[in-house]
Design an enzyme around this catalytic site. Structure first.
Site, PDB file in Angstrom:
ATOM      1  N   LEU B  62      -1.641 -20.519   1.933  1.00  0.00           N
ATOM      2  CA  LEU B  62      -1.844 -19.835   3.056  1.00  0.00           C
ATOM      3  C   LEU B  62       0.091 -20.492   4.035  1.00  0.00           C
ATOM      4  O   LEU B  62       0.549 -19.752   4.570  1.00  0.00           O
ATOM      5  CB  LEU B  62      -2.090 -20.355   3.894  1.00  0.00           C
ATOM      6  CG  LEU B  62      -3.830 -19.354   4.053  1.00  0.00           C
ATOM      7  CD1 LEU B  62      -4.662 -20.696   5.099  1.00  0.00           C
ATOM      8  CD2 LEU B  62      -3.945 -18.065   3.566  1.00  0.00           C
ATOM      9  N   HIS B 231      -7.864 -20.715 -13.101  1.00  0.00           N
ATOM     10  CA  HIS B 231      -6.472 -18.809 -13.224  1.00  0.00           C
ATOM     11  C   HIS B 231      -7.153 -19.201 -14.280  1.00  0.00           C
ATOM     12  O   HIS B 231      -5.586 -19.152 -15.552  1.00  0.00           O
ATOM     13  CB  HIS B 231      -5.434 -18.785 -12.781  1.00  0.00           C
ATOM     14  CG  HIS B 231      -4.010 -20.229 -12.553  1.00  0.00           C
ATOM     15  ND1 HIS B 231      -4.411 -21.024 -12.923  1.00  0.00           N
ATOM     16  CD2 HIS B 231      -3.905 -19.897 -11.504  1.00  0.00           C
ATOM     17  CE1 HIS B 231      -3.940 -21.771 -12.673  1.00  0.00           C
ATOM     18  NE2 HIS B 231      -3.333 -21.843 -11.274  1.00  0.00           N
ATOM     19  N   ASP B 304      -5.362 -16.283  -6.459  1.00  0.00           N
ATOM     20  CA  ASP B 304      -3.975 -17.451  -6.051  1.00  0.00           C
ATOM     21  C   ASP B 304      -3.197 -16.396  -5.889  1.00  0.00           C
ATOM     22  O   ASP B 304      -1.878 -16.423  -5.837  1.00  0.00           O
ATOM     23  CB  ASP B 304      -3.474 -17.356  -7.609  1.00  0.00           C
ATOM     24  CG  ASP B 304      -2.468 -18.880  -7.527  1.00  0.00           C
ATOM     25  OD1 ASP B 304      -1.999 -19.619  -6.739  1.00  0.00           O
ATOM     26  OD2 ASP B 304      -1.609 -18.829  -9.070  1.00  0.00           O
TER      27      ASP B 304
END
Lengths: 313, 429
Positions: B62, B231, B304
């Site tokens: 963020l 990931h 992601d």
């Protein structure tokens, strides 16, 4: 009769991959005509009079920079040399701002060298004028490959089944990449030789052969092209020492003895006694100085042909 | 009743439910599921639409505090809401790093004040993400962190990683590992393969990821601490994870939409929006990942989401920042690439976006049942559209999917019983 073309399709010269066989032949044929100009007492023709060419270097270069400069001057263009520093993405002037500044100054063409692969591709999308890649990182050095093809063609006009051996640091070499593309396009066989640490793992997918044995590589070779070994590579442990590198991959007279008709090439600058012994570099089969002479003719041809097709110049 | 969602096709993987029902919401909770018509202040006609638990993304960035020019809690949660996500977890690589309780509290309070969706921080494993000393993990978890990770700054010291896992297991939260041996990736910027060979860009070998996946598996077995592999991008990692799961280890993993849609070939024109870690891999890897999704080896899909400014991306490939944004394209990519093209069931992909991530981070969400939080996503499977980065509500535009034609999009997003996004519009609170 083979059909010939008289124009290049793209506004830029970024990679040999972007050129068709006919375009390569057009450049080589044009260079042949320009080479003759350099032999005259007055080495100048007015074909690019009034054009402004920017020779933009983000990485030090002497030979390529001077070669382009002489080529532009022999075509009567105005050339400015600019050396710039790579900025970080946010600090200093960005690449885009630099290029847009040159556009605002109405440059007709930009010759660029940069340490980062892809920079010429990137900037060619931002401007209408021609971009000529004078070397971008390990990606491409198209004019050097054109020079090498031109130089070989003068001695061996038929490329089909010609065996071209490239020895050394293939991994970091833009010259190797461009020559692989160029020579294979023209029908020659390309063999790569060097320590496995300096040969990209997937390179055989480009249609080349790989060997780690120099003797085997030069057996029945027509041309051996030696690449400069950077001393930094030893520090990064790609090989234990320059001494050991030279032992396995340095070309000396003994190794050449049975193959006297092999042509020796090197894009320069040469590390004497590392990748090539002095006696080999200076032997009658060495084309190293001819490569430099031909460099100007090739670059004249490229500048001329791109000016011909470009709208804005 | 506050909201009444009428005639939607409810897909709730937790209860394996797939049927057309009406759902009622009162005081932020689900108050009714059934076939009756009930009066409410707001009626949402979901006829022909899919109703699912609100989507959960356990991997976002963020950028607040520190890089509010790229994204803030407000804009990041707007992007989440638009993308159908009702809960997101944010990584600790902010400035300052989320490595102590105060920062965890800051994120949670700021999100409560300005955010459109639920936000939970992931606490740093080590102070300043430096990989030297443990952060105050316990306090961060007590104040609301749901997992521990140094994410993009992987803990290279295996001894420290082992101690971290050993310590963290008493708090019953997972350690999330971005698997990258930085000595193997060095200055690499793309996958090591034929594309890196042609372009002369420095490669990141698959081994860089796989060596660390293997290490985490071994340490997971050794410490019995739950570990979540972020990931996953290579065929080799999938094979290692498959074997670890067969052994019954407490190991889970995620994939991102870009790693099952794009290959290294996307890099060929030097578009810096193809630069991320792990890098885009080969066709073979993408196929292995899709097969692993089908076989249930991959637990969750996470974005992601990594916002970067124009200047950080509009530059030399080698210098450009790693990462792309994903909150606003994730669901449409899942629906188009996995459901439409690969024939993977809606039930399965919704599960990977709802109850599975909720289970990994131990939150009572991702489940539509009476009494649960009213976090709901309503999806229009038939909506076809072109991705347009200029329409993104995220502050950043770094997406490689601009111009892609996708099918299936978010119709409405409901967070804690309030509609925050509906039919293309953000709803002001």
């Amino acid at each position: 009769m083979k059909e010939k073309i008289n124009r290049l399709r793209n506004k830029d010269l970024i990679s040999i991959q972007d050129l068709t066989v006919k375009e390569i032949e057009l450049i080589l044929d044009t260079a042949k005509a320009f080479k003759e100009i350099s032999d005259r007492a007055i080495k100048k023709v007015p074909v690019l009079r009034g054009k402004t060419i920017v020779n933009l270097y983000y990485e030090p270069s002497t030979r390529t920079r001077i070669s382009f400069e002489l080529a532009a001057k022999r075509l009567s263009a105005d050339l400015v040399n600019v050396t710039a520093k790579t900025s970080s993405a946010v600090k200093g002037e960005s690449l885009k701002d630099t290029i847009k500044t040159l556009e605002a100054m109405q440059a007709s063409m930009v010759i660029i060298r940069h340490s980062e692969p892809g920079v010429p591709t990137l900037i060619s999308q931002w401007v209408d004028f021609s971009i000529i890649n004078a070397g971008d990182g390990s990606h491409a050095h198209p004019t050097q490959a054109l020079i090498d093809m031109f130089t070989v063609r003068e001695k061996r006009p038929v490329f089909k089944d010609l065996k071209i051996v490239i020895v050394g640091d293939i991994l970091h070499s833009r010259v190797a990449r461009s020559n692989i593309q160029g020579f294979t396009k023209l029908g020659a066989k390309v063999v790569l030789c060097g320590p496995p640490t300096l040969i990209p793992k997937y390179v055989e997918q480009l249609g080349v052969l790989v060997t780690y044995d120099l003797e085997e590589a030069i057996e029945s070779a027509d041309v051996v092209m030696l690449l400069r070994v950077q001393f930094e590579r030893q520090k990064a442990n790609y090989f234990p020492s320059i001494r050991e590198y030279s032992k396995y991959f340095g070309l000396d007279i003994d190794r050449l003895n049975n193959h006297r008709d092999i042509l020796i090439m090197h894009p320069g600058p040469v590390n004497r006694d590392v990748e090539v012994k002095s006696e080999v570099a200076e032997s009658s089969s060495s084309l190293i100085n001819e490569q430099v002479t031909n460099g100007i003719a090739i670059r004249m041809a490229v500048l001329y042909l791109l000016a011909q097709r470009s709208k804005k110049v | 009743m506050d909201i009444f969602i009428k005639s939607g096709r409810l897909i709730n993987p937790k209860s394996n439910c797939d049927k057309i029902v009406n759902i009622g919401i009162k005081d932020g909770k689900i108050s009714y599921i059934g076939n009756d018509d009930i009066a409410a202040s707001e009626i949402v006609d979901a006829n022909g639409l899919i109703v699912t638990p609100g989507l959960i993304d356990i991997h976002t960035h963020l950028r607040e505090p520190g890089r509010e020019d790229k994204e803030t809690i407000k804009t990041g949660t707007m992007a989440a809401a638009k993308g159908g996500f009702t809960t997101i977890l944010c990584m600790p690589n902010t400035f300052p790093v989320i490595d102590h309780g105060t920062l965890v509290e800051f994120i949670i309070l700021k999100a409560r004040r300005e955010g459109l969706v639920n936000v939970f921080p992931i606490g740093a494993a080590t102070r300043r993400l430096e990989g030297n000393e443990l952060a105050e993990i316990g306090e961060m978890i007590e104040l609301g962190a749901l997992a521990i990770s140094d994410d993009g700054a992987p803990v290279m010291n295996s001894g420290l990683m082992r101690r971290l896992m050993n310590y963290t297991k008493m708090f019953k939260v997972p350690v999330i590992s971005h698997c990258e041996d930085v000595m193997l990736s060095l200055d690499g910027v793309v996958n090591e393969g034929i594309v890196s060979t042609v372009l002369g860009l420095q490669g990141i070998p698959a081994a860089s990821e796989e060596v660390m996946v293997a290490r985490e598996i071994i340490l997971c077995e050794d410490t019995d601490c739950p570990i979540h592999i972020a990931h996953v991008s290579t065929k080799g990692s999938v094979e290692l994870i498959k074997r670890a799961k067969e052994k019954g280890l407490k190991l889970t993993c995620e994939v991102t939409p870009h790693h099952f849609t794009l290959t290294e070939e996307a890099v060929l024109n030097f578009d810096t929006n193809t630069k991320m870690k792990p890098p885009l891999r080969t066709k073979e890897d993408v196929i292995a990942i899709k097969n692993a999704i089908k076989e249930g080896i991959i637990d969750v899909i996470a974005t992601d989401h990594a916002p970067h400014s124009q200047a950080e991306k509009e530059c030399e490939y080698g210098i450009a920042s790693f990462g792309i944004i994903g909150l606003e394209t994730a669901l449409p990519l899942v629906l188009t690439e996995l459901v439409e093209k690969e024939g993977i069931s809606l039930m399965q992909v919704i599960s990977m976006l709802t109850n599975k991530p909720a289970e990994i981070v131990n939150i009572d969400k991702g489940n539509i049942e009476v009494g649960k939080d009213a976090d709901i996503t309503i999806i229009d499977l038939n909506k076809e559209f072109l991705v347009d980065i200029n329409k993104f509500v995220s502050k950043s535009k770094n997406s490689p999917f601009n111009g892609w034609k996708l099918k299936g999009d978010v119709f409405a997003t409901i967070v804690n019983g309030k509609i925050v996004f509906k039919e293309g519009d953000m709803i002001k609170r």
